[in-house]
Scaffold this motif. Structure first.
Motif, mmCIF file in Angstrom:
data_model
loop_
_atom_site.group_PDB
_atom_site.id
_atom_site.type_symbol
_atom_site.label_atom_id
_atom_site.label_comp_id
_atom_site.label_asym_id
_atom_site.label_seq_id
_atom_site.Cartn_x
_atom_site.Cartn_y
_atom_site.Cartn_z
ATOM 1 N N TYR A 290 0.853 -1.178 0.000
ATOM 2 C CA TYR A 290 0.000 0.000 0.000
ATOM 3 C C TYR A 290 0.889 1.227 0.000
ATOM 4 C CZ TYR A 290 -3.454 3.512 1.002
ATOM 5 O OH TYR A 290 -4.247 4.621 0.909
ATOM 6 N N ALA B 293 0.255 5.149 -0.466
ATOM 7 C CA ALA B 293 -0.740 6.197 -0.716
ATOM 8 C C ALA B 293 -0.238 7.228 -1.717
ATOM 9 C CB ALA B 293 -1.106 6.887 0.590
ATOM 10 N N THR B 294 1.084 7.420 -1.771
ATOM 11 C CA THR B 294 1.586 8.456 -2.672
ATOM 12 C C THR B 294 1.489 8.015 -4.126
ATOM 13 O OG1 THR B 294 3.810 7.593 -2.486
ATOM 14 C CG2 THR B 294 3.184 9.338 -0.962
ATOM 15 N N LYS B 295 1.504 6.699 -4.346
ATOM 16 C CA LYS B 295 1.358 6.218 -5.719
ATOM 17 C C LYS B 295 -0.124 6.117 -6.057
ATOM 18 C CE LYS B 295 5.692 4.543 -6.946
ATOM 19 N NZ LYS B 295 6.395 3.907 -5.805
ATOM 20 N N ASP B 296 -0.866 5.463 -5.176
ATOM 21 C CA ASP B 296 -2.294 5.313 -5.396
ATOM 22 C C ASP B 296 -2.947 5.097 -4.042
ATOM 23 O OD1 ASP B 296 -4.843 4.679 -6.043
ATOM 24 O OD2 ASP B 296 -4.323 3.323 -7.677
ATOM 25 N N ALA B 297 -3.794 6.032 -3.669
ATOM 26 C CA ALA B 297 -4.403 5.959 -2.347
ATOM 27 C C ALA B 297 -5.501 4.906 -2.278
ATOM 28 C CB ALA B 297 -4.964 7.321 -1.961
ATOM 29 N N ASN B 298 -5.802 4.310 -3.419
ATOM 30 C CA ASN B 298 -6.933 3.373 -3.457
ATOM 31 C C ASN B 298 -6.532 1.998 -3.940
ATOM 32 O OD1 ASN B 298 -9.366 5.104 -2.808
ATOM 33 N ND2 ASN B 298 -8.319 6.305 -4.367
ATOM 34 N N TYR B 299 -5.299 1.631 -3.707
ATOM 35 C CA TYR B 299 -4.861 0.322 -4.146
ATOM 36 C C TYR B 299 -4.136 -0.351 -3.002
ATOM 37 C CZ TYR B 299 -2.625 -3.290 -6.963
ATOM 38 O OH TYR B 299 -2.214 -4.499 -7.477
ATOM 39 N N THR C 230 -8.168 2.062 1.046
ATOM 40 C CA THR C 230 -6.972 2.191 1.858
ATOM 41 C C THR C 230 -6.780 0.938 2.686
ATOM 42 O OG1 THR C 230 -8.298 3.260 3.532
ATOM 43 C CG2 THR C 230 -7.081 4.693 2.042
ATOM 44 N N GLY D 158 -4.433 7.712 -9.441
ATOM 45 C CA GLY D 158 -3.384 6.892 -8.852
ATOM 46 C C GLY D 158 -2.511 6.258 -9.917
ATOM 47 N N ILE E 233 -5.523 11.668 -1.860
ATOM 48 C CA ILE E 233 -4.344 12.008 -1.061
ATOM 49 C C ILE E 233 -4.145 13.516 -1.097
ATOM 50 C CG2 ILE E 233 -2.726 11.620 -2.983
ATOM 51 C CD1 ILE E 233 -0.784 10.483 -0.826
ATOM 52 N N TYR F 178 -1.470 16.438 0.219
ATOM 53 C CA TYR F 178 -0.219 16.777 0.874
ATOM 54 C C TYR F 178 -0.408 18.049 1.659
ATOM 55 C CZ TYR F 178 2.056 13.242 -1.933
ATOM 56 O OH TYR F 178 2.405 12.060 -2.482
#
Lengths: 136, 817
Positions: free
Chosen positions: A56, A58-64, A84, B548, B566, B568
């Motif tokens: 997991y 979040a910075t790449k994909d918050a939903n994967y 998440t 994403g 997300i 920041y």
């Protein structure tokens, strides 16, 4: 025929319709191999494979969120959850997934976890994560 | 020999346990005495059995208060030698939550229940007149059964009930308890589940349990009616209590849904969780019972249905208690109620009242005043009866599905509940709701026994049409038309019910006051459904995020809603109509609040609406638990919930510890050096840095400078995402050695070093350390808009007012003997 008798029959018919609709709507608890054979949603009970990495970021994909789960027959599959990472996921003792197989991956729409309780070590606690919203 | 433990406070527990046993004994005496008062002393005015029954009940009531005082004493003084205090409270808990710690455990729930039942019993002793003996026999019996649930006494090797005064060392097995000094190691309790630390949890459980407890009164009247063969007489005095039970339980359930909406994170106010369902079973059947009771009172029809519904409602209270406390819902519910080792005792609890009801009905079957005559089709009683049956069917459906784990346990099957349970319930329950709401409308226009048919059809038709018009507007305006057709039907039914009952209410003001209560209650119910339909049906997740990197084509095909976004820190993100910025954190242990700024900007760039939400995450025993924050508007709510964040960690409690330089550099990308002179700008990924000038009077704290030392500061201004930060990194030569003091701009994820002075071309070197995205502070959040949810809350309040008006009316009608 009396009116109350007709009404009684209607009520019985509705009651039967309810039971049938519940039965046809209900899914079954299965294994990953059952899931490969069907396109409908299944509930699969199993355990998280803690040896393999949970993914997991979040910075790449918050939903994967993906992880590996062994079902009760010992078969292991990669599980993908659109959402998440649920809190305390690593500590779960048992998982109940709802979802379908997509290729070699199991796509879960809901994860029900059983965790050792936060507050009393002698009890179990359950939490649930859902991928889709609670709309109508 | 027994170990002598140090520091334990055994007295309050012993007194409490004594009160538990006393309450059980007193209830038993009261039950037996009232039983004989009913049978032996029947017809006698002066009954010593009755006096004894009363005394027993008073003692029962007093000992329940005693239990409560002892338990409160234990919790309030943090006597963690008691399992209950240890498991559910901690020293840091504020006093007002200690009150809710009281009913945090299952034992506390039973205590509340039995307490309210005692209160109601005392009211009945004063008011029930000729009904006192049989009715109180039933209530006292119910007190007996409830007392066994908290008894905690071992009989023949099995423990009966679970006492709140159980000692920790008896509840858990651990080597620590061999140490007589074990208490000195138990510094604090386990604390309260963060989601329970909400003001709704102070009033929701007492209300809910008062609702459950008040179900016993109509039940007791029904049983007394059958037992005493006063088949018809019990109905009138039972109606106000039935109204009261419906009113309170309904309020309690909705309070629970408000708590879920405010504090839990299941995205709304109702999730058809098995435990939620279980709490409305008795409400639905009791509301149905109420209507049939009124039918019977007015016409003498539907006796059996009325009695049956009243009896089954109380059985369902017990069944609901069994479902939520036995642990049987383990695989299907998110509620964490688990098995207290009382599975079979709870089963017996359900069976006792079920068997009692069935036996009474069977024994008295031949004598029941069941009419053979058919009701008139155009009579109010017929359609009230139909409506009640549909309410019953709706409860039947909920019951069948919620009980899936029970069927599995009973028949050894392995059925799983429908996979999209919410849709399943919503669609089927809406079909019932449609029928019921339509009936709550036109039945009001009918008269008991006989109605003028033509006039009735004209009015009903007109109002249905009018309702349809409004529905069309509402459905179009809110977007409900995009949903399953059945929801549009319910909307029609609900709107119709509101208008039709508004007409009745208007008539009530003209003097026909009788129907005012029911009209108000029906209007409330209709509005409640309208609000629920729009709010749940057109719930709008604003935090949709399809950007994403892992957003594979595979996912795109399935069009999965990706509802977490997300954000920041200090980097505004466009989310629907809003510009959202995570501006900071505020910590007040154990709560960590995230400040999320919402801005709405119009076409001219002017801010039209701005507010800050502070969803929180609690750090509790190394675990994280989050609660949403909601901005309430008249016509919609904005709900924001943190699903994840790197700004907080379970171990550090969100605080950042200081790292040494080398380690700290690891938190940044490889630095980029820039040779600049005043006036230059440095571009970097998230903005630019303005070199404003050099400052020869720079000072570094705690480092005194001599005349030969040099310290130069670079006055830099960082501009990123519309924010300006001033920062002065320092370059220093002290005693011939060169130092530089880097400065950080945490909010921008930057570290800047003034690393070199290049005299040749009058330039300086600035090194820019930028945090990689993953190291920057961020939150992952979910934002949901709930439109028109205030209809839901307002509908509830109006319905409760309606119930209350009806209670007043029915009480006035009563002439109890």
């Amino acid at each position: 025929m009396k009116k109350s008798a007709i009404f009684g029959l209607v009520v019985i018919a509705i009651a039967i319709a309810v039971i049938i609709s519940v039965y046809s709507n209900s899914s079954t608890y299965g294994s990953f191999s059952d899931a490969t054979k069907t396109t409908s949603e299944l509930h699969i009970v199993g355990h998280l494979n803690t040896a393999k990495k949970l993914y997991y970021d979040a910075t790449k994909d918050a939903n994967y969120f993906s992880f590996y789960m062994k079902d009760n027959k010992g078969e292991e599959r990669k599980v993908v959850f659109t959402g998440t990472k649920p809190e305390d996921f690593e500590r779960s003792e048992q998982l109940v997934l709802t979802g379908t197989m997509v290729g070699q991956e199991f796509h879960a729409s809901k994860i029900l976890m059983k965790c050792p309780s936060k507050y009393t070590q002698d009890k179990l606690e359950i939490t649930e994560a859902k991928a889709t919203q609670a709309g109508i | 020999m027994d170990t002598v433990f140090k520091g334990e406070h055994l007295l309050p527990g012993q007194i409490g346990q004594f009160f538990i046993v006393l309450s059980f004994g007193a209830a038993l005496i009261s039950f037996i005495s009232y039983y004989f008062a009913t049978t032996e002393d029947a017809g006698k005015n002066d009954s010593s059995w009755q006096r004894l029954g009363r005394i027993g009940f008073y003692i029962n009531s007093i000992s329940i208060l005693g239990m409560g005082v002892c338990l409160f004493y234990v919790i309030y003084n943090h006597y963690f030698e008691y399992h209950y205090a240890w498991a559910y409270t901690s020293r840091s808990l504020p006093v007002y939550y200690i009150v809710s710690g009281f009913w945090n455990g299952q034992e506390g729930g039973f205590l509340l229940w039995t307490f309210w039942q005692a209160v109601l019993g005392n009211i009945l002793i004063r008011r029930a007149k000729s009904w006192e003996r049989p009715v109180m026999a039933v209530v006292a019996f119910s007190q007996v059964v409830l007392a066994t649930m908290v008894l905690g006494v071992e009989i023949l090797g099995t423990r009966i009930g679970s006492s709140p005064f159980l000692l920790l060392r008896k509840a858990l097995e651990a080597p620590i308890f061999q140490n007589p000094d074990y208490l000195s190691f138990i510094k604090d309790g386990q604390g309260m589940n963060p989601s329970l630390q909400n003001y709704w949890m102070i009033i929701h459980p007492p209300t809910l349990f008062l609702g459950f407890a008040s179900m016993v009164v109509p039940f007791a009247y029904a049983v007394a009616g059958l037992w005493q063969k006063r088949y018809k007489e019990w109905v009138a005095p039972a109606i106000p209590y039935t109204l009261f039970a419906c009113m309170i339980l309904g309020t309690g359930v909705i309070m629970g849904s408000f708590w879920a909406y405010e504090s839990l994170n299941f995205d709304g106010f109702w999730a058809w969780d098995p435990v939620e369902n279980a709490s409305i079973f008795p409400w639905i059947t009791m509301v149905a019972a109420l209507h049939v009771l009124i039918v019977f009172k007015n016409t003498g029809h539907s006796y059996f249905t009325a009695t049956f519904l009243v009896l089954i409602s109380f059985v369902l209270v017990w069944y609901s208690s069994f479902l939520s406390r036995s642990g049987i819902l383990g695989d299907t519910s998110v509620h964490s109620f688990t098995d207290n080792g009382m599975f079979w005792q709870l089963v017996i609890g359900v069976l006792i009242f079920l068997v009692l009801s069935v036996v009474l009905l069977v024994v008295r079957w031949k004598h029941l005043p069941i009419t053979k005559k058919d009701e008139d089709t155009y009579s109010r009683e017929f359609w009230m009866f139909v409506g009640s049956v549909f309410l019953g069917l709706s409860c039947f459906h909920l019951l069948v599905v919620t009980s899936v784990p029970v069927w599995n346990a009973m028949f050894g099957t392995k059925i799983a509940p429908p996979s999209n349970i919410i849709k399943h319930y919503n669609v089927i329950q809406s079909s019932f709701a449609f029928v019921v709401t339509i009936l709550t409308g036109f039945t009001q226009f009918l008269k008991y026994k006989k109605t003028d048919v033509t006039r009735f059809f004209i009015t009903t038709g007109l109002y249905l049409l009018f309702g349809a018009l409004i529905t069309a507007l509402v459905v179009y305006g809110t977007g409900v038309y995009k949903l399953n057709a059945v929801f549009i039907l319910v909307m029609w039914g609900s709107v119709y019910s509101v208008v039709a009952n508004a007409k009745i209410l208007a008539d009530a003001f003209k003097g026909q006051y009788k129907l005012a209560g029911s009209a108000v209650a029906h209007i409330g119910f209709g509005l409640l459904l309208v609000g629920a339909l729009i709010a749940a049906g057109t719930t709008n997740v604003i935090s949709i995020n399809n950007t994403g990197e892992g957003f594979s084509p595979e996912f795109a095909k399935e069009q999965n809603p990706r509802e977490n976004i997300i954000v920041y820190r200090n980097q505004p993100v466009k989310m629907g109509d809003f510009l959202v910025t995570y501006t900071g954190d505020s910590i007040s242990a154990p709560n960590h609040f995230f400040k999320v700024d919402y801005k709405q900007v119009d076409a001219n760039g002017k801010v039209t609406n701005e507010f800050v939400l502070k969803p929180k995450v609690q750090v509790n025993k190394g675990q994280l638990a989050s609660s949403p924050d909601t901005k309430h508007y008249l016509f919609h709510d904005m709900y924001t919930h943190i699903t994840m964040s790197n700004a907080i960690s379970a171990t550090e409690g969100g605080s950042e510890s200081a790292h040494d330089e080398v380690d700290d550099d690891k938190n940044y990308d490889t630095p980029v050096s820039h040779e600049v002179k005043p006036g230059d700008t440095i571009k970097y990924r998230d903005g630019y840095i303005l070199v404003k000038g050099l400052n020869k009077e720079a000072k570094v704290q705690n480092i005194p400078l001599s005349d030969s030392d040099v310290a130069i500061g670079a006055n830099l201004e960082v501009v990123t995402h519309g924010n300006h930060y001033t920062v002065v990194p320092v370059y220093m030569i002290k005693n011939g050695n060169v130092f530089d003091f880097a400065r950080k701009v945490d909010d921008a994820g930057l570290k800047l070093r003034f690393s070199k002075v290049i005299p040749e071309n009058k330039k300086v070197e600035i090194m820019v350390y930028q945090q990689p995205e993953s190291k920057k502070k961020f939150i992952v959040m979910k934002a949901i808009q709930f439109p028109y949810i205030n209809f839901f809350w307002a509908g509830t309040i109006i319905m409760v007012i309606g119930f209350f008006m009806s209670i007043l009316r029915r009480k006035k009608e009563l002439k109890v003997v």
